[in-house]
Write a protein that holds these residues in place. Sequence first.
Motif, PDB file in Angstrom:
ATOM      1  N   SER A   1      -6.566  19.594 -11.765  1.00 59.97           N
ATOM      2  CA  SER A   1      -6.010  18.326 -11.687  1.00 59.97           C
ATOM      3  C   SER A   1      -5.300  18.064 -10.524  1.00 59.97           C
ATOM      4  O   SER A   1      -5.286  18.759 -10.057  1.00 59.97           O
ATOM      5  CB  SER A   1      -5.469  18.570 -12.920  1.00 59.97           C
ATOM      6  N   ILE A   2      -5.130  17.287 -10.054  1.00 61.81           N
ATOM      7  CA  ILE A   2      -4.676  16.540  -9.213  1.00 61.81           C
ATOM      8  C   ILE A   2      -3.448  15.198  -9.572  1.00 61.81           C
ATOM      9  O   ILE A   2      -3.083  15.052 -10.793  1.00 61.81           O
ATOM     10  CB  ILE A   2      -4.911  15.399  -7.981  1.00 61.81           C
ATOM     11  N   TRP A   3      -1.968  16.138  -9.543  1.00 60.82           N
ATOM     12  CA  TRP A   3      -0.743  15.155  -9.269  1.00 60.82           C
ATOM     13  C   TRP A   3       0.180  14.576  -9.020  1.00 60.82           C
ATOM     14  O   TRP A   3       0.208  15.178  -8.013  1.00 60.82           O
ATOM     15  CB  TRP A   3       0.439  16.722 -10.230  1.00 60.82           C
ATOM     16  N   LEU A   4       0.627  13.518  -9.444  1.00 61.98           N
ATOM     17  CA  LEU A   4       0.912  12.618  -7.925  1.00 61.98           C
ATOM     18  C   LEU A   4       2.703  12.302  -8.385  1.00 61.98           C
ATOM     19  O   LEU A   4       3.037  12.559  -9.359  1.00 61.98           O
ATOM     20  CB  LEU A   4      -0.422  11.180  -8.401  1.00 61.98           C
ATOM     21  N   ARG A   5       3.066  11.231  -7.571  1.00 64.80           N
ATOM     22  CA  ARG A   5       4.218  10.987  -7.958  1.00 64.80           C
ATOM     23  C   ARG A   5       4.136   9.791  -9.736  1.00 64.80           C
ATOM     24  O   ARG A   5       3.080   9.455 -10.021  1.00 64.80           O
ATOM     25  CB  ARG A   5       4.641   9.672  -6.873  1.00 64.80           C
ATOM     26  N   ASN A   6       5.484   9.987 -10.246  1.00 64.56           N
ATOM     27  CA  ASN A   6       5.308   8.688 -11.432  1.00 64.56           C
ATOM     28  C   ASN A   6       4.448   9.617 -12.321  1.00 64.56           C
ATOM     29  O   ASN A   6       4.500   9.230 -13.474  1.00 64.56           O
ATOM     30  CB  ASN A   6       4.887   8.218 -11.264  1.00 64.56           C
ATOM     31  N   ASN A   7       4.348  11.327 -11.894  1.00 62.75           N
ATOM     32  CA  ASN A   7       3.981  12.411 -12.732  1.00 62.75           C
ATOM     33  C   ASN A   7       2.225  12.112 -13.157  1.00 62.75           C
ATOM     34  O   ASN A   7       1.894  12.143 -14.474  1.00 62.75           O
ATOM     35  CB  ASN A   7       4.978  12.687 -14.509  1.00 62.75           C
TER      36      ASN A   7
ATOM     37  N   LEU B   1       0.579  -0.979   0.389  1.00 63.90           N
ATOM     38  CA  LEU B   1       0.165   0.064  -0.034  1.00 63.90           C
ATOM     39  C   LEU B   1       0.634   1.412   0.004  1.00 63.90           C
ATOM     40  O   LEU B   1       0.309   2.280  -0.791  1.00 63.90           O
ATOM     41  CB  LEU B   1      -1.094  -0.177   1.439  1.00 63.90           C
ATOM     42  N   GLN B   2       1.980   1.402   0.466  1.00 61.34           N
ATOM     43  CA  GLN B   2       3.061   2.611   0.946  1.00 61.34           C
ATOM     44  C   GLN B   2       3.413   2.725  -0.942  1.00 61.34           C
ATOM     45  O   GLN B   2       4.023   4.279  -0.806  1.00 61.34           O
ATOM     46  CB  GLN B   2       3.995   2.149   1.658  1.00 61.34           C
ATOM     47  N   GLU B   3       3.568   2.215  -1.562  1.00 57.53           N
ATOM     48  CA  GLU B   3       3.489   2.078  -3.044  1.00 57.53           C
ATOM     49  C   GLU B   3       2.670   2.015  -3.973  1.00 57.53           C
ATOM     50  O   GLU B   3       2.583   2.751  -5.409  1.00 57.53           O
ATOM     51  CB  GLU B   3       4.327   0.877  -3.542  1.00 57.53           C
ATOM     52  N   LEU B   4       1.447   1.755  -3.080  1.00 58.54           N
ATOM     53  CA  LEU B   4       0.383   2.513  -4.032  1.00 58.54           C
ATOM     54  C   LEU B   4      -0.341   3.347  -4.314  1.00 58.54           C
ATOM     55  O   LEU B   4      -0.637   4.796  -3.712  1.00 58.54           O
ATOM     56  CB  LEU B   4      -1.246   1.485  -4.187  1.00 58.54           C
ATOM     57  N   ILE B   5       0.243   3.949  -5.822  1.00 50.82           N
ATOM     58  CA  ILE B   5      -0.280   5.942  -5.818  1.00 50.82           C
ATOM     59  C   ILE B   5      -1.745   5.831  -6.105  1.00 50.82           C
ATOM     60  O   ILE B   5      -2.582   7.126  -5.391  1.00 50.82           O
ATOM     61  CB  ILE B   5       0.582   6.273  -7.047  1.00 50.82           C
ATOM     62  N   CYS B   6      -2.201   5.940  -7.003  1.00 51.04           N
ATOM     63  CA  CYS B   6      -3.394   5.479  -7.499  1.00 51.04           C
ATOM     64  C   CYS B   6      -4.258   4.378  -8.138  1.00 51.04           C
ATOM     65  O   CYS B   6      -3.565   3.641  -8.497  1.00 51.04           O
ATOM     66  CB  CYS B   6      -4.106   6.772  -8.552  1.00 51.04           C
ATOM     67  N   VAL B   7      -5.901   4.058  -8.236  1.00 50.10           N
ATOM     68  CA  VAL B   7      -6.643   3.347  -8.675  1.00 50.10           C
ATOM     69  C   VAL B   7      -7.633   3.591  -9.833  1.00 50.10           C
ATOM     70  O   VAL B   7      -8.337   4.820  -9.830  1.00 50.10           O
ATOM     71  CB  VAL B   7      -7.489   2.179  -8.026  1.00 50.10           C
ATOM     72  N   GLU B   8      -6.709   3.509 -10.584  1.00 50.02           N
ATOM     73  CA  GLU B   8      -8.111   3.715 -12.182  1.00 50.02           C
ATOM     74  C   GLU B   8      -9.498   2.910 -12.614  1.00 50.02           C
ATOM     75  O   GLU B   8      -8.472   1.817 -12.410  1.00 50.02           O
ATOM     76  CB  GLU B   8      -6.415   4.172 -13.162  1.00 50.02           C
ATOM     77  N   GLY B   9     -10.028   2.840 -12.594  1.00 51.64           N
ATOM     78  CA  GLY B   9     -11.358   2.131 -12.802  1.00 51.64           C
ATOM     79  C   GLY B   9     -11.324   2.717 -14.754  1.00 51.64           C
ATOM     80  O   GLY B   9     -11.678   3.438 -15.633  1.00 51.64           O
ATOM     81  N   LEU B  10     -11.628   1.068 -15.170  1.00 52.47           N
ATOM     82  CA  LEU B  10     -11.559   0.563 -16.936  1.00 52.47           C
ATOM     83  C   LEU B  10     -12.728  -0.364 -16.921  1.00 52.47           C
ATOM     84  O   LEU B  10     -12.579  -1.263 -16.931  1.00 52.47           O
ATOM     85  CB  LEU B  10     -10.035   0.213 -17.436  1.00 52.47           C
TER      86      LEU B  10
END
Length: 245
Positions: free
Chosen positions: A213-219, A151-160
């Motif tokens: 917009s929100i900018w997260l790690r890994n651009n 979970l510490q490495e999880l940046i976001c979840v994208e629904g597809l």
Amino acid sequence: MSLQKTYRCMVIDDENHAIEVLSDYIADTPRLQLVKTFQDPVAALMDEEEQYDFVFLDIDMPRLSGLDLARSLRDKTRFLVFTTAHQKYALDAFDVQADHFLLKPISMKKFALTVDLLLKNIERNAASAPPAEQTFFIKSDQKHKLIKVNLQELICVEGLKNYVLLHTLGQRHIAYLTMKEVEDALYTFGGFMRVHKSYIVAKSHIERVESRSIWLRNNLEVPIGDTYRPGFQEYLSDKILVTGR
């Protein structure tokens, strides 16, 4: 001031007066946010919103009974509360896993006590639960193979559509899950929030916010949905340093 979670609400009742009463009660309850109301139960059935915390649902309605509608809505809400003038439906209500049953006319006191009871139950359970392990497993696209996600490495979840894409610091993983299933799972860990119908983000990986917009790690750039904007702004308001000059 500490930030409290806001709970999203939907009201369904074929009588406009009943909707107005509950809408006023929700507005007067600081931790509740009214998201949608419906007089037509069929329109409520077609609602595309992913998730609510409370659904207040009448039972005796034309075209579609609240009991039948509840079976479709049960997975979309944390709490299902029936609001009806007929005591005879009480047993039927709990057959569809209702959390509470409010008999009309509903007073503000009765409404507030019910909401307070339900919220205290989940918060008490959360407080007494042992610390959750900060990892989980998902099925991969290969048979009999599971992938561990930190979970510490999880940046976001994208629904597809019928699956989700998990963006981590080093990889991306596809899982055959719904956004609701992932959101419910992440809720037990904390540190994540829904900011769009198709995105859940890790608060710790937010680097900046620009307009919509929100900018997260890994651009990674994630849009902020109109439905989720008030909750996200509330989260930000407690984090912004403001000069007193």
